[in-house]
Scaffold this motif. Structure first.
Motif, PDB file in Angstrom:
ATOM      1  N   MET A   1       1.589 -21.484 -26.716  1.00 40.79           N
ATOM      2  CA  MET A   1       0.502 -21.135 -25.823  1.00 40.79           C
ATOM      3  C   MET A   1       1.001 -20.903 -24.402  1.00 40.79           C
ATOM      4  SD  MET A   1      -1.937 -21.008 -27.904  1.00 40.79           S
ATOM      5  CE  MET A   1      -3.187 -20.614 -26.688  1.00 40.79           C
ATOM      6  N   PRO A   2       0.334 -20.017 -23.641  1.00 39.16           N
ATOM      7  CA  PRO A   2       0.725 -19.754 -22.247  1.00 39.16           C
ATOM      8  C   PRO A   2       0.137 -20.806 -21.303  1.00 39.16           C
ATOM      9  CG  PRO A   2      -1.086 -18.323 -22.829  1.00 39.16           C
ATOM     10  CD  PRO A   2      -0.776 -19.137 -24.069  1.00 39.16           C
ATOM     11  N   PHE A   3       0.718 -21.966 -21.245  1.00 39.15           N
ATOM     12  CA  PHE A   3       0.172 -23.046 -20.433  1.00 39.15           C
ATOM     13  C   PHE A   3       0.157 -22.673 -18.952  1.00 39.15           C
ATOM     14  CE2 PHE A   3       2.046 -25.054 -24.209  1.00 39.15           C
ATOM     15  CZ  PHE A   3       0.923 -25.665 -24.715  1.00 39.15           C
ATOM     16  N   PHE A   4       1.252 -22.112 -18.464  1.00 36.14           N
ATOM     17  CA  PHE A   4       1.275 -21.624 -17.083  1.00 36.14           C
ATOM     18  C   PHE A   4       2.192 -20.414 -16.922  1.00 36.14           C
ATOM     19  CE2 PHE A   4       4.096 -25.239 -17.640  1.00 36.14           C
ATOM     20  CZ  PHE A   4       5.323 -24.761 -17.208  1.00 36.14           C
ATOM     21  N   TYR A   5       2.825 -19.973 -18.020  1.00 37.37           N
ATOM     22  CA  TYR A   5       3.643 -18.762 -17.993  1.00 37.37           C
ATOM     23  C   TYR A   5       3.171 -17.845 -19.106  1.00 37.37           C
ATOM     24  CZ  TYR A   5       7.766 -15.755 -17.728  1.00 37.37           C
ATOM     25  OH  TYR A   5       8.608 -14.667 -17.592  1.00 37.37           O
ATOM     26  N   GLY A   6       2.961 -16.587 -18.799  1.00 39.61           N
ATOM     27  CA  GLY A   6       2.257 -15.672 -19.698  1.00 39.61           C
ATOM     28  C   GLY A   6       3.030 -15.202 -20.905  1.00 39.61           C
ATOM     29  N   LYS A   7       4.292 -15.572 -21.034  1.00 43.14           N
ATOM     30  CA  LYS A   7       5.102 -15.101 -22.167  1.00 43.14           C
ATOM     31  C   LYS A   7       5.719 -16.294 -22.883  1.00 43.14           C
ATOM     32  CE  LYS A   7       6.136 -10.739 -19.830  1.00 43.14           C
ATOM     33  NZ  LYS A   7       5.272 -11.028 -18.673  1.00 43.14           N
ATOM     34  N   PRO A   8       4.932 -17.005 -23.715  1.00 40.91           N
ATOM     35  CA  PRO A   8       5.478 -18.159 -24.444  1.00 40.91           C
ATOM     36  C   PRO A   8       6.537 -17.750 -25.451  1.00 40.91           C
ATOM     37  CG  PRO A   8       3.266 -17.628 -25.213  1.00 40.91           C
ATOM     38  CD  PRO A   8       3.516 -16.769 -24.011  1.00 40.91           C
ATOM     39  N   LEU A   9       7.317 -18.730 -25.854  1.00 45.01           N
ATOM     40  CA  LEU A   9       8.475 -18.456 -26.708  1.00 45.01           C
ATOM     41  C   LEU A   9       8.064 -17.927 -28.072  1.00 45.01           C
ATOM     42  CD1 LEU A   9      11.555 -18.676 -27.186  1.00 45.01           C
ATOM     43  CD2 LEU A   9      11.148 -21.021 -27.970  1.00 45.01           C
ATOM     44  N   LEU A  10       7.027 -18.519 -28.699  1.00 43.56           N
ATOM     45  CA  LEU A  10       6.680 -18.207 -30.084  1.00 43.56           C
ATOM     46  C   LEU A  10       5.438 -17.329 -30.198  1.00 43.56           C
ATOM     47  CD1 LEU A  10       7.369 -21.676 -31.760  1.00 43.56           C
ATOM     48  CD2 LEU A  10       8.896 -19.706 -31.555  1.00 43.56           C
ATOM     49  N   ALA A  11       5.120 -16.564 -29.189  1.00 43.96           N
ATOM     50  CA  ALA A  11       4.007 -15.615 -29.288  1.00 43.96           C
ATOM     51  C   ALA A  11       4.456 -14.436 -30.152  1.00 43.96           C
ATOM     52  CB  ALA A  11       3.600 -15.138 -27.905  1.00 43.96           C
ATOM     53  N   PRO A  12       3.523 -13.728 -30.842  1.00 43.81           N
ATOM     54  CA  PRO A  12       2.073 -13.955 -30.844  1.00 43.81           C
ATOM     55  C   PRO A  12       1.645 -15.042 -31.838  1.00 43.81           C
ATOM     56  CG  PRO A  12       2.580 -12.041 -32.160  1.00 43.81           C
ATOM     57  CD  PRO A  12       3.884 -12.511 -31.589  1.00 43.81           C
ATOM     58  N   THR A  13       0.479 -15.614 -31.578  1.00 44.63           N
ATOM     59  CA  THR A  13      -0.106 -16.619 -32.459  1.00 44.63           C
ATOM     60  C   THR A  13      -1.494 -16.155 -32.877  1.00 44.63           C
ATOM     61  OG1 THR A  13      -0.967 -17.808 -30.528  1.00 44.63           O
ATOM     62  CG2 THR A  13       1.168 -18.510 -31.396  1.00 44.63           C
ATOM     63  N   ASN A  14      -1.968 -16.678 -33.997  1.00 38.95           N
ATOM     64  CA  ASN A  14      -3.300 -16.308 -34.483  1.00 38.95           C
ATOM     65  C   ASN A  14      -4.090 -17.562 -34.812  1.00 38.95           C
ATOM     66  OD1 ASN A  14      -3.007 -16.901 -37.538  1.00 38.95           O
ATOM     67  ND2 ASN A  14      -1.210 -15.637 -37.087  1.00 38.95           N
ATOM     68  N   PRO A  15      -5.411 -17.455 -34.940  1.00 41.49           N
ATOM     69  CA  PRO A  15      -6.252 -18.645 -35.167  1.00 41.49           C
ATOM     70  C   PRO A  15      -5.888 -19.434 -36.415  1.00 41.49           C
ATOM     71  CG  PRO A  15      -7.600 -16.761 -34.571  1.00 41.49           C
ATOM     72  CD  PRO A  15      -6.220 -16.242 -34.791  1.00 41.49           C
TER      73      PRO A  15
ATOM     74  N   GLY B   1       7.936 -24.539 -22.474  1.00 40.16           N
ATOM     75  CA  GLY B   1       7.722 -25.464 -23.577  1.00 40.16           C
ATOM     76  C   GLY B   1       8.370 -26.813 -23.327  1.00 40.16           C
ATOM     77  N   LEU B   2       9.575 -26.828 -22.784  1.00 38.59           N
ATOM     78  CA  LEU B   2      10.267 -28.092 -22.517  1.00 38.59           C
ATOM     79  C   LEU B   2       9.542 -28.905 -21.455  1.00 38.59           C
ATOM     80  CD1 LEU B   2      14.018 -26.952 -22.548  1.00 38.59           C
ATOM     81  CD2 LEU B   2      12.771 -28.182 -24.336  1.00 38.59           C
ATOM     82  N   MET B   3       9.014 -28.245 -20.440  1.00 43.45           N
ATOM     83  CA  MET B   3       8.292 -28.971 -19.389  1.00 43.45           C
ATOM     84  C   MET B   3       7.015 -29.594 -19.922  1.00 43.45           C
ATOM     85  SD  MET B   3       8.919 -26.303 -16.239  1.00 43.45           S
ATOM     86  CE  MET B   3       8.187 -27.294 -14.950  1.00 43.45           C
ATOM     87  N   VAL B   4       6.335 -28.892 -20.825  1.00 41.56           N
ATOM     88  CA  VAL B   4       5.135 -29.458 -21.451  1.00 41.56           C
ATOM     89  C   VAL B   4       5.505 -30.658 -22.317  1.00 41.56           C
ATOM     90  CG1 VAL B   4       3.294 -29.006 -23.111  1.00 41.56           C
ATOM     91  CG2 VAL B   4       3.825 -27.308 -21.366  1.00 41.56           C
ATOM     92  N   LEU B   5       6.594 -30.553 -23.072  1.00 40.18           N
ATOM     93  CA  LEU B   5       7.037 -31.659 -23.917  1.00 40.18           C
ATOM     94  C   LEU B   5       7.406 -32.880 -23.082  1.00 40.18           C
ATOM     95  CD1 LEU B   5       9.305 -29.887 -26.583  1.00 40.18           C
ATOM     96  CD2 LEU B   5       6.872 -30.389 -26.699  1.00 40.18           C
ATOM     97  N   ILE B   6       8.003 -32.648 -21.929  1.00 36.40           N
ATOM     98  CA  ILE B   6       8.414 -33.768 -21.082  1.00 36.40           C
ATOM     99  C   ILE B   6       7.215 -34.439 -20.414  1.00 36.40           C
ATOM    100  CG2 ILE B   6       9.701 -34.363 -18.979  1.00 36.40           C
ATOM    101  CD1 ILE B   6      11.702 -32.168 -19.752  1.00 36.40           C
ATOM    102  N   LEU B   7       6.232 -33.652 -20.013  1.00 37.48           N
ATOM    103  CA  LEU B   7       5.103 -34.185 -19.246  1.00 37.48           C
ATOM    104  C   LEU B   7       4.005 -34.791 -20.117  1.00 37.48           C
ATOM    105  CD1 LEU B   7       4.683 -31.474 -16.472  1.00 37.48           C
ATOM    106  CD2 LEU B   7       5.403 -33.845 -16.156  1.00 37.48           C
ATOM    107  N   ALA B   8       4.026 -34.548 -21.423  1.00 37.94           N
ATOM    108  CA  ALA B   8       2.937 -35.011 -22.292  1.00 37.94           C
ATOM    109  C   ALA B   8       2.670 -36.509 -22.176  1.00 37.94           C
ATOM    110  CB  ALA B   8       3.226 -34.618 -23.738  1.00 37.94           C
ATOM    111  N   PRO B   9       3.695 -37.390 -22.224  1.00 36.61           N
ATOM    112  CA  PRO B   9       3.399 -38.824 -22.061  1.00 36.61           C
ATOM    113  C   PRO B   9       2.816 -39.174 -20.698  1.00 36.61           C
ATOM    114  CG  PRO B   9       5.565 -38.506 -23.058  1.00 36.61           C
ATOM    115  CD  PRO B   9       5.105 -37.168 -22.561  1.00 36.61           C
ATOM    116  N   PHE B  10       3.183 -38.424 -19.662  1.00 40.33           N
ATOM    117  CA  PHE B  10       2.641 -38.709 -18.334  1.00 40.33           C
ATOM    118  C   PHE B  10       1.140 -38.436 -18.285  1.00 40.33           C
ATOM    119  CE2 PHE B  10       1.254 -37.130 -14.192  1.00 40.33           C
ATOM    120  CZ  PHE B  10       1.562 -38.216 -13.382  1.00 40.33           C
TER     121      PHE B  10
END
Length: 315
Positions: free
Chosen positions: A82-96, A10-19
């Motif tokens: 969401m599992p952007f590149f690692y299959g066990k995200p911090l806040l799973a499970p999620t629903n629609p 999650g932190l890596m996604v937050l850091i890379l978003a502006p890039f």
């Protein structure tokens, strides 16, 4: 261990978003024949906004102080769901329903901020924003339900992964035992909704401040300083989340073990650059459409989402 890597993802996604947002902007400028700014320019812009004073309208209330943070918070939560590149995200499970409500909650506070400024631009921008959201949010909810029904998983982090693996198997020729139409219709619908939800061309032009054309920018026209920083950064996160969902569907290499974490991240980064290039190309060859023609495009996304929902029931 899974908790630590879920937080790190999650932190890596937050850091890379502006890039990623800056990369798309750079390619669009190059397509127009301009030299273009650095992909890291958005980091500099956010840093400049951090040092600037926040100015509010004399008619603003407590809502204007809370809305920028409440607009950012749902996007941060999405970054850890969401599992952007690692299959066990911090806040799973999620629903629609949760994902859709978080998206709608962000739009609600964005438009609430615009209205609280008591300016004509705020009213104009908020009405246009809800005009588009009222058409895109139902289609997005149907799309998420279609993914869950087709994959027979109500945890979206698993459902997107399973559907993406089937798409990958079909592309590589490993299997022919599932409906080709459903995954590819979902990808097309999700791409259209990504353009609408992120105020991209042909729905909106994020680089303009013309009164007759702007939608998203009209909502934050009165924002300044750290409030504008929060709005801009949240918009980068929103774009990153949508591009990441498409990347999972097209090529879902997700690390299930910490040992493959860096490899999965490298592939995720390459996928995002490729999708960013596609987005820049689509925006470069199209023009901003008239406001009352936009429902025609969103109706296509809604019909495709509804069609995939019906087809998923029979799978």
């Amino acid at each position: 261990m899974n908790l630590a890597f879920g937080i790190l993802q999650g932190l890596m996604v937050l850091i890379l978003a502006p890039f990623f947002a800056g990369f798309v902007h750079k390619l669009k400028q190059r397509a127009r024949g301009q030299k273009g700014v650095s992909p890291f320019q958005y980091y500099r812009n956010l840093y400049k906004l951090l040092k600037k004073e926040t100015v509010l309208s004399k008619d603003a209330t407590l809502v204007s102080y809370l809305a920028p943070f409440m607009y950012l918070l749902p996007h941060i939560l999405l970054g850890f769901m969401m599992p952007f590149f690692y299959g066990k995200p911090l806040l799973a499970p999620t629903n629609p329903i949760l994902i859709t409500y978080l998206m709608a909650l962000a739009v609600f506070f964005l438009t609430l901020y615009a209205l609280d400024q008591a300016s004509s631009f705020g009213g104009l921008g908020s009405s246009r924003e809800w005009f588009l959201s009222s058409l895109s949010e139902p289609a997005f909810l149907l799309l998420l339900f279609s993914v869950c029904l087709y994959s027979k998983e109500w945890d979206l982090s698993i459902a997107f992964l399973k559907l993406g693996q089937e798409v990958q198997s079909l592309i590589l020729g490993y299997t022919q035992h599932f409906s080709v139409s459903i995954p590819f219709l979902l990808i097309i619908s999700l791409f259209v909704l990504m353009l609408a939800e992120n105020a991209r061309i042909p729905f909106d032009n994020p680089e303009t401040h013309l009164e007759l054309t702007m939608i998203h920018e009209a909502n934050i026209l009165e924002a300044s300083g750290r409030h504008l920083l929060l709005f801009e950064y949240a918009s980068h996160l929103r774009l990153t989340v949508f591009l990441s969902l498409i990347s999972i569907l097209i090529f879902p290499y997700i690390a299930q073990e910490p040992f493959y974490f860096l490899l999965a991240f490298a592939l995720y980064f390459l996928k995002m650059l490729l999708l960013g290039s596609v987005l820049a190309f689509v925006e470069s060859i199209n023009a901003k459409m008239r406001l009352f023609r936009l429902p025609n495009i969103l109706s296509v996304a809604f019909v495709l989402s509804l069609l995939t929902l019906i087809l998923s029931m029979g799978v």
